[in-house]
Design an enzyme around this catalytic site. Structure first.
Site, PDB file in Angstrom:
ATOM      1  CB  THR A  15      -3.915  -3.611  -1.605  1.00  0.00           C
ATOM      2  OG1 THR A  15      -2.516  -3.515  -1.843  1.00  0.00           O
ATOM      3  CG2 THR A  15      -4.484  -4.729  -2.448  1.00  0.00           C
ATOM      4  CE1 TYR A  29      -1.771  -6.143  -5.476  1.00  0.00           C
ATOM      5  CE2 TYR A  29      -2.268  -3.825  -5.150  1.00  0.00           C
ATOM      6  CZ  TYR A  29      -1.831  -5.028  -4.659  1.00  0.00           C
ATOM      7  OH  TYR A  29      -1.433  -5.115  -3.355  1.00  0.00           O
ATOM      8  CB  THR A  95      -1.423  -4.366   4.286  1.00  0.00           C
ATOM      9  OG1 THR A  95      -0.763  -4.610   3.047  1.00  0.00           O
ATOM     10  CG2 THR A  95      -2.899  -4.645   4.160  1.00  0.00           C
ATOM     11  CG  ASP A  96       3.486  -2.049   2.181  1.00  0.00           C
ATOM     12  OD1 ASP A  96       2.777  -3.051   1.974  1.00  0.00           O
ATOM     13  OD2 ASP A  96       4.317  -1.612   1.361  1.00  0.00           O
ATOM     14  CE  LYS A 168       1.857  -6.819   3.948  1.00  0.00           C
ATOM     15  NZ  LYS A 168       1.822  -5.850   2.835  1.00  0.00           N
ATOM     16  CD  GLU A 288      24.048 -10.049  23.138  1.00  0.00           C
ATOM     17  OE1 GLU A 288      25.191  -9.604  22.933  1.00  0.00           O
ATOM     18  OE2 GLU A 288      23.739 -11.250  23.049  1.00  0.00           O
TER      19      GLU A 288
HETATM   20  N1  LIG Z   1      -1.588  -4.878   0.537  1.00  0.00           N
HETATM   21  C1  LIG Z   1      -1.323  -3.586   0.520  1.00  0.00           C
HETATM   22  O1  LIG Z   1      -2.121  -2.767   0.923  1.00  0.00           O
HETATM   23  C2  LIG Z   1       0.026  -3.148   0.011  1.00  0.00           C
HETATM   24  C3  LIG Z   1      -0.065  -2.000  -0.973  1.00  0.00           C
HETATM   25  C4  LIG Z   1       0.834  -0.837  -0.676  1.00  0.00           C
HETATM   26  N2  LIG Z   1       2.213  -1.185  -0.671  1.00  0.00           N
HETATM   27  C5  LIG Z   1       0.425  -0.174   0.622  1.00  0.00           C
HETATM   28  O2  LIG Z   1       0.854  -0.499   1.688  1.00  0.00           O
HETATM   29  O3  LIG Z   1      -0.374   0.700   0.561  1.00  0.00           O
END
Ligand SMILES: NC(=O)CC[C@H](N)C(=O)O
Length: 331
Positions: A15, A29, A95-96, A168, A288
């Protein structure tokens, strides 16, 4: 005169390289479309704190960060870190899966120089876009003396996290990255402050070296619930998995219908690693399930996706479940 640090910014997509149709598109987006040089140019303030150059290695959503790409990125970062004209590295990343990439680099790089992974939750075109400040802060940290020797870091939303711990925690909020024991520090207005240090071995202190890794053994994850069946376990074993992360309920629990399945998996030479889908805490060995009796392994406090990264690296060193257990507890 020019005492500014030299920082290389490696673009991988996400992103932070995203663009939306309008300024109100904060969550819908296209990601991974803006080239890294353009992302850097959009933050002219950076030129006051570092000599920066961009390098585009991928342009992808980080959900597509496969092992081959992890290795390619790691090798390129390692190469750059050996150059005397490079003081630090920033990696722009979706971010994923930042948490997997940052943990991987934290385990395989052999340098004290700062490496910072950064992303954003909103594309640069959105109202309240967070990428510009995140990138500025990431460059500041990567060019600093204070960040050296602290392992691979993730800088987002004014915080500096250890690549080992960070995860995350929210699908859309800017405040999404969390570490179970808190961030290592803050960055605000050109000042970074560390308050704690990583306790687990990283980078130069580990037994893993990216320069010596050309492929990783296959490790897969099976998510669990009361009605879970053996289908996924069988498929992964048939596909050649060397270990299966059993992402169990609670303390890595195993449903009654899966206990014999995991015993069978192990009898075929595939490692069984119990993790927890709860999102925090430690999976207790012989808690467990009788892990000693079944020759299974438990994760320490790592979630399934981080345990998968560590297990892949560990299996490049050993296929003995006792040794594997030691590694899972060590890093
Ligand atoms: N906020 C993000 O970067 C998510 C965008 C995309 N799914 C990625 O991880 O690249």
């Amino acid at each position: 005169q020019d005492k500014k640090p030299n920082v290389v910014v490696i673009g991988t997509g996400g992103t932070i390289a995203g663009a939306g149709a309008s300024s109100v598109n904060t969550a819908a987006y296209q990601s991974a479309v803006v080239p890294v040089d353009k992302i850097i140019a959009a933050v002219p303030e950076i030129s006051k704190i570092a000599n920066v150059r961009g390098e585009q290695i991928f342009q992808i959503g980080s959900e597509s960060f496969n092992d081959e790409r992890l290795i390619k990125l790691g090798k390129r970062v390692s190469e750059l870190l050996k150059q005397s004209d490079v003081d630090g590295i920033v990696i722009t990343h979706g971010t994923d899966t930042i948490e997997e990439t940052a943990y991987f680099l934290n385990l395989v790089l052999k340098s004290e120089k700062p490496v910072v992974v950064v992303g954003s939750m909103r594309p640069g075109t959105a109202l309240g876009a967070d990428g510009a400040l995140n990138l500025y802060d990431a460059v500041l940290v990567a060019g600093s003396k204070e960040a050296a020797g602290k392992g691979t870091l993730v800088v987002m939303n004014d915080e500096i996290h250890s690549g080992r711990d960070v995860t995350k925690s929210n699908t859309f909020k800017v405040e999404t990255f969390r570490s179970p024991y808190g961030p290592l520090g803050y960055v605000v207005e050109n000042k970074l402050s560390f308050y704690r240090l990583p306790a687990r071995p990283h980078t130069t202190q580990t037994e893993f070296d990216i320069d010596k890794i050309s492929s990783l053994p296959r490790v897969d994850i099976v998510y669990n619930y009361g009605n879970v069946s053996r289908t996924a376990y069988d498929a992964f074993v048939a596909a050649g998995a060397k270990a299966i992360i059993h992402d169990g309920t609670g303390n890595g629990s195993v449903a009654e219908q899966i206990v014999p399945v995991l015993q069978e998996v192990r009898s075929k030479g595939v490692q069984v690693i119990r993790a927890s889908r709860t999102g925090s805490g430690v999976v207790i060995r012989n808690g467990e399930q009788p892990d000693d009796k079944y020759d299974w392994v438990v994760t320490d406090d790592q979630n399934a996706q981080k345990a998968r990264i560590l297990a892949e690296l560990a299996l490049t060193r050993t296929n003995d479940p006792k040794e594997l257990q030691k590694i899972m507890w060590k890093y």
